[in-house]
Scaffold this motif. Structure first.
Motif, PDB file in Angstrom:
ATOM      1  N   LEU A 146      70.704  25.743   9.849  1.00  0.00           N
ATOM      2  CA  LEU A 146      70.491  25.689  11.285  1.00  0.00           C
ATOM      3  C   LEU A 146      69.371  26.617  11.726  1.00  0.00           C
ATOM      4  O   LEU A 146      68.481  26.189  12.473  1.00  0.00           O
ATOM      5  N   PRO A 147      69.336  27.897  11.276  1.00  0.00           N
ATOM      6  CA  PRO A 147      68.192  28.729  11.660  1.00  0.00           C
ATOM      7  C   PRO A 147      66.863  28.178  11.172  1.00  0.00           C
ATOM      8  O   PRO A 147      65.854  28.233  11.882  1.00  0.00           O
ATOM      9  N   VAL A 148      66.867  27.640   9.946  1.00  0.00           N
ATOM     10  CA  VAL A 148      65.626  27.053   9.439  1.00  0.00           C
ATOM     11  C   VAL A 148      65.201  25.875  10.293  1.00  0.00           C
ATOM     12  O   VAL A 148      64.015  25.712  10.627  1.00  0.00           O
ATOM     13  N   GLY A 149      66.172  25.032  10.667  1.00  0.00           N
ATOM     14  CA  GLY A 149      65.834  23.870  11.488  1.00  0.00           C
ATOM     15  C   GLY A 149      65.298  24.249  12.844  1.00  0.00           C
ATOM     16  O   GLY A 149      64.306  23.690  13.321  1.00  0.00           O
ATOM     17  N   ILE A 150      65.935  25.235  13.496  1.00  0.00           N
ATOM     18  CA  ILE A 150      65.477  25.654  14.815  1.00  0.00           C
ATOM     19  C   ILE A 150      64.093  26.289  14.723  1.00  0.00           C
ATOM     20  O   ILE A 150      63.197  26.016  15.537  1.00  0.00           O
ATOM     21  N   GLY A 151      63.908  27.137  13.701  1.00  0.00           N
ATOM     22  CA  GLY A 151      62.612  27.785  13.556  1.00  0.00           C
ATOM     23  C   GLY A 151      61.506  26.795  13.254  1.00  0.00           C
ATOM     24  O   GLY A 151      60.404  26.897  13.803  1.00  0.00           O
ATOM     25  N   LEU A 152      61.810  25.825  12.387  1.00  0.00           N
ATOM     26  CA  LEU A 152      60.794  24.840  12.042  1.00  0.00           C
ATOM     27  C   LEU A 152      60.478  23.934  13.223  1.00  0.00           C
ATOM     28  O   LEU A 152      59.318  23.563  13.442  1.00  0.00           O
ATOM     29  N   ALA A 153      61.518  23.577  13.994  1.00  0.00           N
ATOM     30  CA  ALA A 153      61.274  22.739  15.167  1.00  0.00           C
ATOM     31  C   ALA A 153      60.413  23.474  16.195  1.00  0.00           C
ATOM     32  O   ALA A 153      59.575  22.856  16.867  1.00  0.00           O
ATOM     33  N   ALA A 154      60.590  24.783  16.315  1.00  0.00           N
ATOM     34  CA  ALA A 154      59.786  25.544  17.263  1.00  0.00           C
ATOM     35  C   ALA A 154      58.333  25.640  16.838  1.00  0.00           C
ATOM     36  O   ALA A 154      57.441  25.858  17.659  1.00  0.00           O
ATOM     37  N   ILE A 169      72.485  13.799  -2.630  1.00  0.00           N
ATOM     38  CA  ILE A 169      71.224  14.040  -1.925  1.00  0.00           C
ATOM     39  C   ILE A 169      70.596  12.723  -1.491  1.00  0.00           C
ATOM     40  O   ILE A 169      70.086  12.593  -0.368  1.00  0.00           O
ATOM     41  N   SER A 170      70.625  11.719  -2.376  1.00  0.00           N
ATOM     42  CA  SER A 170      70.014  10.427  -2.038  1.00  0.00           C
ATOM     43  C   SER A 170      70.726   9.763  -0.868  1.00  0.00           C
ATOM     44  O   SER A 170      70.082   9.198   0.024  1.00  0.00           O
ATOM     45  N   ILE A 171      72.058   9.841  -0.863  1.00  0.00           N
ATOM     46  CA  ILE A 171      72.801   9.221   0.234  1.00  0.00           C
ATOM     47  C   ILE A 171      72.502   9.928   1.545  1.00  0.00           C
ATOM     48  O   ILE A 171      72.187   9.284   2.564  1.00  0.00           O
ATOM     49  N   VAL A 172      72.589  11.259   1.557  1.00  0.00           N
ATOM     50  CA  VAL A 172      72.355  11.994   2.800  1.00  0.00           C
ATOM     51  C   VAL A 172      70.911  11.843   3.261  1.00  0.00           C
ATOM     52  O   VAL A 172      70.638  11.683   4.455  1.00  0.00           O
ATOM     53  N   SER A 173      69.970  11.895   2.328  1.00  0.00           N
ATOM     54  CA  SER A 173      68.558  11.778   2.719  1.00  0.00           C
ATOM     55  C   SER A 173      68.257  10.424   3.333  1.00  0.00           C
ATOM     56  O   SER A 173      67.344  10.303   4.162  1.00  0.00           O
ATOM     57  N   GLY A 174      69.008   9.382   2.946  1.00  0.00           N
ATOM     58  CA  GLY A 174      68.808   8.088   3.601  1.00  0.00           C
ATOM     59  C   GLY A 174      69.111   8.170   5.080  1.00  0.00           C
ATOM     60  O   GLY A 174      68.359   7.635   5.917  1.00  0.00           O
ATOM     61  N   GLY A 175      70.213   8.850   5.446  1.00  0.00           N
ATOM     62  CA  GLY A 175      70.541   9.002   6.863  1.00  0.00           C
ATOM     63  C   GLY A 175      69.585   9.907   7.599  1.00  0.00           C
ATOM     64  O   GLY A 175      69.139   9.597   8.718  1.00  0.00           O
ATOM     65  N   THR A 176      69.228  11.048   7.003  1.00  0.00           N
ATOM     66  CA  THR A 176      68.303  11.965   7.681  1.00  0.00           C
ATOM     67  C   THR A 176      66.924  11.337   7.838  1.00  0.00           C
ATOM     68  O   THR A 176      66.257  11.545   8.859  1.00  0.00           O
ATOM     69  N   ALA A 177      66.496  10.563   6.835  1.00  0.00           N
ATOM     70  CA  ALA A 177      65.194   9.901   6.941  1.00  0.00           C
ATOM     71  C   ALA A 177      65.208   8.819   8.020  1.00  0.00           C
ATOM     72  O   ALA A 177      64.209   8.638   8.740  1.00  0.00           O
ATOM     73  N   LEU A 178      66.318   8.093   8.154  1.00  0.00           N
ATOM     74  CA  LEU A 178      66.400   7.083   9.208  1.00  0.00           C
ATOM     75  C   LEU A 178      66.348   7.723  10.593  1.00  0.00           C
ATOM     76  O   LEU A 178      65.705   7.187  11.512  1.00  0.00           O
ATOM     77  N   LEU A 179      66.995   8.871  10.772  1.00  0.00           N
ATOM     78  CA  LEU A 179      66.911   9.568  12.058  1.00  0.00           C
ATOM     79  C   LEU A 179      65.485  10.015  12.341  1.00  0.00           C
ATOM     80  O   LEU A 179      64.990   9.882  13.472  1.00  0.00           O
ATOM     81  N   ALA A 180      64.815  10.568  11.328  1.00  0.00           N
ATOM     82  CA  ALA A 180      63.433  11.004  11.516  1.00  0.00           C
ATOM     83  C   ALA A 180      62.529   9.818  11.826  1.00  0.00           C
ATOM     84  O   ALA A 180      61.676   9.876  12.735  1.00  0.00           O
ATOM     85  N   ALA A 234      64.079  16.290   6.882  1.00  0.00           N
ATOM     86  CA  ALA A 234      64.991  15.260   6.389  1.00  0.00           C
ATOM     87  C   ALA A 234      65.398  15.537   4.944  1.00  0.00           C
ATOM     88  O   ALA A 234      66.550  15.346   4.561  1.00  0.00           O
ATOM     89  N   LEU A 235      64.443  16.016   4.143  1.00  0.00           N
ATOM     90  CA  LEU A 235      64.752  16.334   2.753  1.00  0.00           C
ATOM     91  C   LEU A 235      65.566  17.620   2.643  1.00  0.00           C
ATOM     92  O   LEU A 235      66.511  17.717   1.852  1.00  0.00           O
ATOM     93  N   ILE A 236      65.215  18.625   3.440  1.00  0.00           N
ATOM     94  CA  ILE A 236      65.912  19.914   3.358  1.00  0.00           C
ATOM     95  C   ILE A 236      67.361  19.763   3.794  1.00  0.00           C
ATOM     96  O   ILE A 236      68.286  20.261   3.141  1.00  0.00           O
ATOM     97  N   THR A 237      67.573  19.099   4.909  1.00  0.00           N
ATOM     98  CA  THR A 237      68.952  18.939   5.383  1.00  0.00           C
ATOM     99  C   THR A 237      69.778  18.063   4.450  1.00  0.00           C
ATOM    100  O   THR A 237      71.006  18.171   4.424  1.00  0.00           O
ATOM    101  N   ALA A 238      69.124  17.211   3.669  1.00  0.00           N
ATOM    102  CA  ALA A 238      69.855  16.391   2.704  1.00  0.00           C
ATOM    103  C   ALA A 238      70.273  17.191   1.481  1.00  0.00           C
ATOM    104  O   ALA A 238      71.097  16.723   0.698  1.00  0.00           O
ATOM    105  N   GLY A 239      69.724  18.384   1.304  1.00  0.00           N
ATOM    106  CA  GLY A 239      70.106  19.226   0.173  1.00  0.00           C
ATOM    107  C   GLY A 239      69.038  19.400  -0.867  1.00  0.00           C
ATOM    108  O   GLY A 239      69.298  19.977  -1.923  1.00  0.00           O
TER     109      GLY A 239
END
Length: 777
Positions: free
Chosen positions: A644-652, A138-149, A92-97
């Motif tokens: 995207l590669p980081v996200g897929i690798g981390l999810a795996a 970053i704060s705005i985007v992280s709010g959305g990514t954190a809510l999804l998580a 959530a933090l990484i994707t927010a920037g």
């Protein structure tokens, strides 16, 4: 033929879903995507890709939670769920920037500071946010990514009984993901959007409970309700809202911003001195951050007045001294765009419309800048060397005549002077114009009729005025100089000589006339005001500038932190062909001690090298050392194709993260005694691994600053060689924990508690084993 049982010939009844979480996962994906796209639109341009990546990561984490077997032990279930929670938080933090380096313990202080800055600014911003503050984005985007998580964790958390997750709590998080953007920035089709949201939310809450033979009927009922709501809602949408969320949001805005009056007063200093952050400025090099030019001396004080004409920008400034700066308003309320030197342009995209002024500054329209506003500007801040200034031309352009004059109170015989054109006596004050430095000539009186200048009569007016002594001193200093630059240096030295910094100077009717010969006490207004006045008397075009000194340089975020204690006034003198050059006569002991010190670099008051500048700052971020502002001034690039590669690798690797976390908790060394192993583990976890050859005796000396901490090491050493020796006491453990936390920043205490818990592992095992031993005996 015998009777056939009824149930053997009736069509089998449809069964409820065997794995309801799969239906919930599909509904979660649809609702999360719908709300995430609205959240991404809170920023312009929209960050849809980041929210989509966050949704994919949340689905991957949900898939791992769903895959946890029902019969797995509680310990393993919690370990897996905890690993998924940590992974989702990180993503959530990484994707927010957030830069990856800030996720390590050494970067936590910077991360917390940046997030507090961004979150504290968001209530006052305009949505969609088009500003340049990276931390607000970053704060705005992280709010959305954190809510999804959070929604994924709540919806699919593996419970021991009663099915997976807490769908109602997850629905609250997903509703927030959609509702906040609607409140801040309404959709183009609110009723249609509400219908879609109603359908998706109903599917998320009830789809898993619907049998396969009821899907069609349920969908039809849900659509009928949604359509009915879409028809009824416009009819009941009155002029007064049921809940005035706009007023509620206004109450969340930051405290009232500070406003400054830049006109000189010379009385007790009333500028705010709370250390509150005013601006964040990204620039390649340090500068004085100018708000206004004080061009007009009215006989007592320097004031802004009507902006004087300034044709400096028409002289093709040296491109070496042109830079682009990014300004973020953190606590200032002003109609002036704060720039540096001459502001050439406010770039498109500013949060307020800029209007250029004749003196090289910009102002806003009816609405001032306030916290949360930001803009980019192209500025020209010349830094010529001393030798260049000595060779500067003395043929000043015509526009500088406006910067060679002052108003003087008319006294004595000067009151009998008559305007030859109108026949009227000179008024209560006279406008005196001085000859340029290289031109021999007496000062003249500019008659109010505007039909001429009475050359020579200016000397009489000055000698009859309160500025007689200052005029005589200026002529004496000028007679001993050879170039305008020599004259400027001599004046600056005379102004500083034997003067003290005092924010409550004695009151005088003509404070600048008394400053050099009477009070010898004042702050930046007195020092800059009298120097600019003497430069004009000596024929060097000059003016006073007001704004902020450079502030303190944040080497980690590569920006300048400007606080209210950096509010300042300085002098600008004109040197052809370089333009307006900054000089600062105020002593370095002033609160605005981040000023550019003339004595440590260029004698003209020009910028010193940045490493030296950072050591001067007393009013900025003290924990940060000065760095090299010539480096990249932006936050690390966190967008683009690597996410995207980081996200897929981390999810795996979500499942293996739990094992990694447990592995890090093991002792890093093999020790021969439990107490020694605990000490080694504590040092390792707090980032204080012993250097090669470190013995317990040497470690005891290193911890000599705390007797109790040293006693802890002594007890470990004694117990190592004598098994019957008592171990460390609880007080000694607390003392060592404080030593381990020292210097680790905001989260140091938590890290120290993790490194050295209140109870040792060996003692805890003994306590847990004791009831079992007593029971067997």
């Amino acid at each position: 033929m015998g009777a056939v049982p009824v149930r053997s010939i009736v069509q089998p009844r449809a069964q409820a879903r065997a794995r309801p979480e799969r239906a919930r996962l599909v509904a979660f994906a649809a609702l999360g995507f719908f709300g995430g796209m609205y959240w991404a639109a809170l920023i312009d341009p929209a960050r849809s890709g980041d929210l989509f990546l966050a949704l994919l990561t949340a689905l991957a984490g949900a898939g791992v939670l769903i895959a946890v077997p029902a019969g797995v032990s509680d310990r393993r279930r919690r370990t897996i769920a905890g690993a998924v929670a940590i992974a989702l938080l990180l993503m959530a933090l990484i994707t927010a920037g957030v830069p990856v380096r800030m996720l390590w313990p050494k970067g936590w202080d910077e991360l917390v500071d940046g997030m507090i800055q961004g979150i504290g600014t968001t209530p006052g911003i305009t949505v969609p946010y088009r500003g340049i503050d990276d931390w607000v984005r970053i704060s705005i985007v992280s709010g959305g990514t954190a809510l999804l998580a959070l929604a994924a964790l709540l919806a699919f958390w593996p419970r021991r009984t009663g099915g997976p997750g807490y769908p109602l709590a997850a629905a609250v998080a997903l509703t927030t993901l959609y509702a906040v953007p609607i409140i801040e920035h309404g959709p183009d089709s609110p009723y249609f959007s509400g219908m879609v949201f109603c359908v998706l939310l109903g599917a998320f809450l009830w789809l898993e409970r619907v049998r396969t033979d009821q899907v069609e009927v349920s969908c039809a009922c849900l659509l009928v309700v949604a359509i009915a709501g879409g028809i009824i809602a416009p009819r009941i949408d009155g002029t007064r809202p049921w809940f005035d969320y706009e007023s509620f949001a206004e109450n969340l805005e930051p405290n009232k911003a500070e406003a400054f009056s830049w006109t000189h007063s010379y009385g007790p200093l009333k500028w705010p001195r709370d250390g509150r952050e005013m601006l964040r400025i990204k620039a390649k090099s340090s500068s004085y951050w100018k708000a206004v030019n004080l061009d007009d001396f009215d006989g007592v004080r320097w004031r802004q007045g009507a902006p004087a004409r300034d044709d400096q920008l028409a002289e093709r400034p040296n491109p070496r001294w042109v830079q682009q700066i990014e300004v973020i308003d953190r606590g200032l309320r002003t109609t002036q765009f704060v720039g540096a030197g001459e502001t050439q342009q406010i770039l498109p995209g500013a949060s307020r419309a800029p209007f250029p002024q004749p003196d090289g500054t910009y102002v806003t329209g009816a609405k001032p800048l306030r916290p949360g506003d930001s803009y980019q500007a192209t500025v020209y801040f010349p830094r010529p060397s001393d030798s260049q200034l000595r060779r500067a031309s003395t043929h000043y352009p015509a526009f500088t005549d406006d910067f060679l004059q002052m108003r003087v109170p008319v006294r004595g015989a000067s009151r009998n002077l008559v305007d030859q054109t109108t026949g009227k006596l000179l008024g209560p004050d006279a406008l005196i114009r001085f000859s340029p430095y290289a031109v021999d000539g007496e000062p003249g009186v500019v008659w109010p009729s505007g039909f001429g200048i009475a050359v020579g009569e200016g000397t009489q007016v000055l000698n009859d005025s309160p500025y007689r002594q200052l005029w005589a001193l200026t002529q004496q200093i000028k007679a001993q100089s050879h170039t305008p630059f020599d004259f400027v240096q001599a004046v600056q030295e005379r102004v500083k000589s034997d003067a003290v910094y005092d924010e409550s100077p004695p009151a005088r009717p003509f404070p600048l006339a008394s400053f050099l010969f009477d009070t010898r006490a004042g702050y930046c207004q007195q020092f800059s005001g009298v120097m600019a006045l003497m430069l004009r008397m000596g024929g060097v075009p000059a003016r006073v500038a007001s704004g902020f000194s450079p502030g303190s340089y944040n080497s980690t975020r590569k920006d300048w932190v400007v606080r209210d204690t950096d509010a300042h006034s300085w002098v600008e003198a004109y040197f052809k062909p370089y333009g307006w050059v900054t000089f600062d006569p105020t002593p370095a002991a002033s609160p605005a001690n981040s000023q550019l010190d003339d004595g440590s670099g260029s004698a003209n008051g020009g910028p010193v090298p940045v490493p030296n500048l950072g050591t001067l700052g007393q009013s900025g971020d003290r924990p940060f050392a000065a760095g090299d502002p010539g480096a990249d001034i932006a936050l690390q690039d966190n967008g683009g194709g690597w996410k995207l590669p980081v996200g897929i690798g981390l999810a795996a690797l979500l499942v293996s993260i739990g094992g990694v976390v447990m592995w890090r908790r093991r002792a890093p060394f093999v020790a021969s005694a439990p107490d020694l192993a605990e000490l080694e583990r504590a040092l390792h976890r707090s980032g204080r691994d012993p250097v090669p050859g470190m013995t317990l005796a040497r470690l005891e000396n290193v911890l000599g600053g705390s007797d109790a901490a040293a006693a802890y090491v002594r007890a470990v050493r004694d117990r190592r060689f004598r098994a019957a020796a008592p171990g460390p006491t609880s007080g000694q453990r607390r003392a060592l924990r404080r030593q381990l936390a020292a210097g680790l920043g905001m989260l140091g205490m938590l890290r120290a508690w993790w490194a050295l818990p209140p109870v040792s592992l060996a003692a805890l095992k003994t306590r847990l084993r004791r009831p079992y031993t007593q029971k067997r005996s």
